[in-house]
Design a protein around this motif. Structure first.
Motif, PDB file in Angstrom:
ATOM      1  N   GLU A  97       0.841  -1.190   0.000  1.00  0.00           N
ATOM      2  CA  GLU A  97       0.000   0.000   0.000  1.00  0.00           C
ATOM      3  C   GLU A  97       0.884   1.252   0.000  1.00  0.00           C
ATOM      4  O   GLU A  97       1.893   1.292   0.688  1.00  0.00           O
ATOM      5  CB  GLU A  97      -0.848  -0.021   1.266  1.00  0.00           C
ATOM      6  CG  GLU A  97      -1.787   1.115   1.473  1.00  0.00           C
ATOM      7  CD  GLU A  97      -2.587   0.917   2.747  1.00  0.00           C
ATOM      8  OE1 GLU A  97      -2.161   1.467   3.787  1.00  0.00           O
ATOM      9  OE2 GLU A  97      -3.603   0.200   2.709  1.00  0.00           O
ATOM     10  N   GLU A  98       0.494   2.239  -0.785  1.00  0.00           N
ATOM     11  CA  GLU A  98       1.171   3.537  -0.774  1.00  0.00           C
ATOM     12  C   GLU A  98       0.119   4.627  -0.659  1.00  0.00           C
ATOM     13  O   GLU A  98      -0.799   4.692  -1.475  1.00  0.00           O
ATOM     14  CB  GLU A  98       1.981   3.764  -2.057  1.00  0.00           C
ATOM     15  CG  GLU A  98       3.310   3.064  -2.067  1.00  0.00           C
ATOM     16  CD  GLU A  98       4.182   3.447  -3.247  1.00  0.00           C
ATOM     17  OE1 GLU A  98       5.256   4.029  -3.016  1.00  0.00           O
ATOM     18  OE2 GLU A  98       3.767   3.170  -4.397  1.00  0.00           O
ATOM     19  N   VAL A  99       0.259   5.446   0.371  1.00  0.00           N
ATOM     20  CA  VAL A  99      -0.647   6.565   0.577  1.00  0.00           C
ATOM     21  C   VAL A  99       0.201   7.775   0.948  1.00  0.00           C
ATOM     22  O   VAL A  99       0.898   7.761   1.968  1.00  0.00           O
ATOM     23  CB  VAL A  99      -1.677   6.273   1.691  1.00  0.00           C
ATOM     24  CG1 VAL A  99      -2.588   7.477   1.909  1.00  0.00           C
ATOM     25  CG2 VAL A  99      -2.486   5.028   1.379  1.00  0.00           C
ATOM     26  N   PHE A 100       0.164   8.792   0.107  1.00  0.00           N
ATOM     27  CA  PHE A 100       0.958  10.004   0.292  1.00  0.00           C
ATOM     28  C   PHE A 100       2.421   9.633   0.528  1.00  0.00           C
ATOM     29  O   PHE A 100       3.030   9.030  -0.328  1.00  0.00           O
ATOM     30  CB  PHE A 100       0.374  10.886   1.399  1.00  0.00           C
ATOM     31  CG  PHE A 100      -1.028  11.326   1.110  1.00  0.00           C
ATOM     32  CD1 PHE A 100      -1.290  12.214   0.087  1.00  0.00           C
ATOM     33  CD2 PHE A 100      -2.092  10.829   1.846  1.00  0.00           C
ATOM     34  CE1 PHE A 100      -2.594  12.608  -0.200  1.00  0.00           C
ATOM     35  CE2 PHE A 100      -3.393  11.218   1.564  1.00  0.00           C
ATOM     36  CZ  PHE A 100      -3.640  12.109   0.547  1.00  0.00           C
ATOM     37  N   ASN A 101       2.984   9.960   1.692  1.00  0.00           N
ATOM     38  CA  ASN A 101       4.403   9.677   1.950  1.00  0.00           C
ATOM     39  C   ASN A 101       4.610   8.404   2.757  1.00  0.00           C
ATOM     40  O   ASN A 101       5.682   8.167   3.284  1.00  0.00           O
ATOM     41  CB  ASN A 101       5.049  10.874   2.673  1.00  0.00           C
ATOM     42  CG  ASN A 101       4.512  11.054   4.078  1.00  0.00           C
ATOM     43  OD1 ASN A 101       3.443  10.568   4.417  1.00  0.00           O
ATOM     44  ND2 ASN A 101       5.266  11.755   4.903  1.00  0.00           N
ATOM     45  N   SER A 102       3.594   7.558   2.829  1.00  0.00           N
ATOM     46  CA  SER A 102       3.655   6.329   3.618  1.00  0.00           C
ATOM     47  C   SER A 102       3.584   5.111   2.701  1.00  0.00           C
ATOM     48  O   SER A 102       2.727   5.042   1.823  1.00  0.00           O
ATOM     49  CB  SER A 102       2.478   6.307   4.597  1.00  0.00           C
ATOM     50  OG  SER A 102       2.383   5.077   5.239  1.00  0.00           O
ATOM     51  N   THR A 103       4.493   4.164   2.917  1.00  0.00           N
ATOM     52  CA  THR A 103       4.505   2.934   2.130  1.00  0.00           C
ATOM     53  C   THR A 103       4.532   1.747   3.063  1.00  0.00           C
ATOM     54  O   THR A 103       5.373   1.661   3.970  1.00  0.00           O
ATOM     55  CB  THR A 103       5.745   2.874   1.213  1.00  0.00           C
ATOM     56  OG1 THR A 103       5.747   4.027   0.368  1.00  0.00           O
ATOM     57  CG2 THR A 103       5.744   1.628   0.359  1.00  0.00           C
TER      58      THR A 103
ATOM     59  N   MET B 172       6.528  -3.796   7.051  1.00  0.00           N
ATOM     60  CA  MET B 172       7.190  -2.585   7.532  1.00  0.00           C
ATOM     61  C   MET B 172       6.529  -1.383   6.872  1.00  0.00           C
ATOM     62  O   MET B 172       6.258  -1.408   5.671  1.00  0.00           O
ATOM     63  CB  MET B 172       8.681  -2.632   7.176  1.00  0.00           C
ATOM     64  CG  MET B 172       9.494  -1.467   7.689  1.00  0.00           C
ATOM     65  SD  MET B 172      11.267  -1.616   7.276  1.00  0.00           S
ATOM     66  CE  MET B 172      11.779  -2.911   8.392  1.00  0.00           C
ATOM     67  N   LYS B 173       6.277  -0.367   7.677  1.00  0.00           N
ATOM     68  CA  LYS B 173       5.760   0.889   7.141  1.00  0.00           C
ATOM     69  C   LYS B 173       6.901   1.898   7.155  1.00  0.00           C
ATOM     70  O   LYS B 173       7.561   2.087   8.168  1.00  0.00           O
ATOM     71  CB  LYS B 173       4.589   1.410   7.952  1.00  0.00           C
ATOM     72  CG  LYS B 173       3.920   2.619   7.286  1.00  0.00           C
ATOM     73  CD  LYS B 173       2.622   2.980   7.944  1.00  0.00           C
ATOM     74  CE  LYS B 173       1.545   2.043   7.429  1.00  0.00           C
ATOM     75  NZ  LYS B 173       0.191   2.468   7.804  1.00  0.00           N
ATOM     76  N   ILE B 174       7.112   2.528   6.011  1.00  0.00           N
ATOM     77  CA  ILE B 174       8.174   3.515   5.846  1.00  0.00           C
ATOM     78  C   ILE B 174       7.522   4.850   5.514  1.00  0.00           C
ATOM     79  O   ILE B 174       6.622   4.920   4.667  1.00  0.00           O
ATOM     80  CB  ILE B 174       9.125   3.131   4.691  1.00  0.00           C
ATOM     81  CG1 ILE B 174       9.642   1.719   4.846  1.00  0.00           C
ATOM     82  CG2 ILE B 174      10.220   4.169   4.509  1.00  0.00           C
ATOM     83  CD1 ILE B 174      10.942   1.540   5.487  1.00  0.00           C
ATOM     84  N   TYR B 175       7.987   5.891   6.180  1.00  0.00           N
ATOM     85  CA  TYR B 175       7.536   7.244   5.878  1.00  0.00           C
ATOM     86  C   TYR B 175       8.665   7.972   5.177  1.00  0.00           C
ATOM     87  O   TYR B 175       9.780   8.027   5.674  1.00  0.00           O
ATOM     88  CB  TYR B 175       7.142   7.991   7.156  1.00  0.00           C
ATOM     89  CG  TYR B 175       5.901   7.417   7.788  1.00  0.00           C
ATOM     90  CD1 TYR B 175       4.641   7.782   7.327  1.00  0.00           C
ATOM     91  CD2 TYR B 175       5.999   6.493   8.817  1.00  0.00           C
ATOM     92  CE1 TYR B 175       3.504   7.238   7.894  1.00  0.00           C
ATOM     93  CE2 TYR B 175       4.857   5.946   9.389  1.00  0.00           C
ATOM     94  CZ  TYR B 175       3.621   6.320   8.927  1.00  0.00           C
ATOM     95  OH  TYR B 175       2.488   5.779   9.477  1.00  0.00           O
TER      96      TYR B 175
END
Length: 159
Positions: free
Chosen positions: A114-120, A138-141
């Protein structure tokens, strides 16, 4: 200009600098998947007594994601050609089946969930010769910041 993965030294793709590099080579890139390799060395910051610690596996996964973002930022025309800094926001369902040893080569795959704005959000796995040794989500900002050394040396920008 068209680029191939082999055109890049991994340090061009990552905001990290030695001795904190946990990826040797980007071997596959597409918008939804990235694959890297990394050989564990004795002098690695995360190695103790010939074995890589769990934190090294986490950093390897995060840098695999960073290599994807860096490659995209440097090669896609709509991007600004500057590698950005990302931060780990969450680690979920981390299973480590064994720790890698010195001289073993990790193959790390991260799939974009999932990718939403600056979050993957990625689903990642680490293997050694086909043996699954770790998995996680893992969630990466992604920040809008770029290390000064990368901004100053962005020679591939819009070639």
């Amino acid at each position: 200009m068209s680029h191939k993965i082999t055109d890049f030294d991994v340090t061009e793709l990552l905001p990290q600098r030695p001795p904190f590099i946990m990826v040797d080579k980007l071997i596959h890139y597409d918008p939804l998947r990235v694959v890297t390799t990394f050989t564990v060395r004795e002098d690695n910051l995360f190695c103790k007594n010939g074995v890589m610690e769990e934190s090294g596996l986490i950093e390897n996964i995060a840098q695999t994601c960073a290599a994807k973002t860096g490659y995209r930022d440097l090669t896609e025309p709509e991007r600004d050609g500057v590698v950005k800094i990302g931060v780990i926001g969450m680690i979920k369902r981390m299973d480590i089946y064994r720790n890698p040893r010195v001289k073993e080569q990790l193959t790390t795959t991260a799939d974009i969930l999932e990718e939403v704005f600056n979050s993957t959000l990625v689903g990642a796995k680490v293997e050694i010769d086909g043996e699954l040794i770790a998995i996680c989500e893992m969630k990466i900002y992604l920040t809008d910041k770029a290390p000064d050394t990368l901004r100053a040396n962005s020679s591939r920008k819009k070639e």
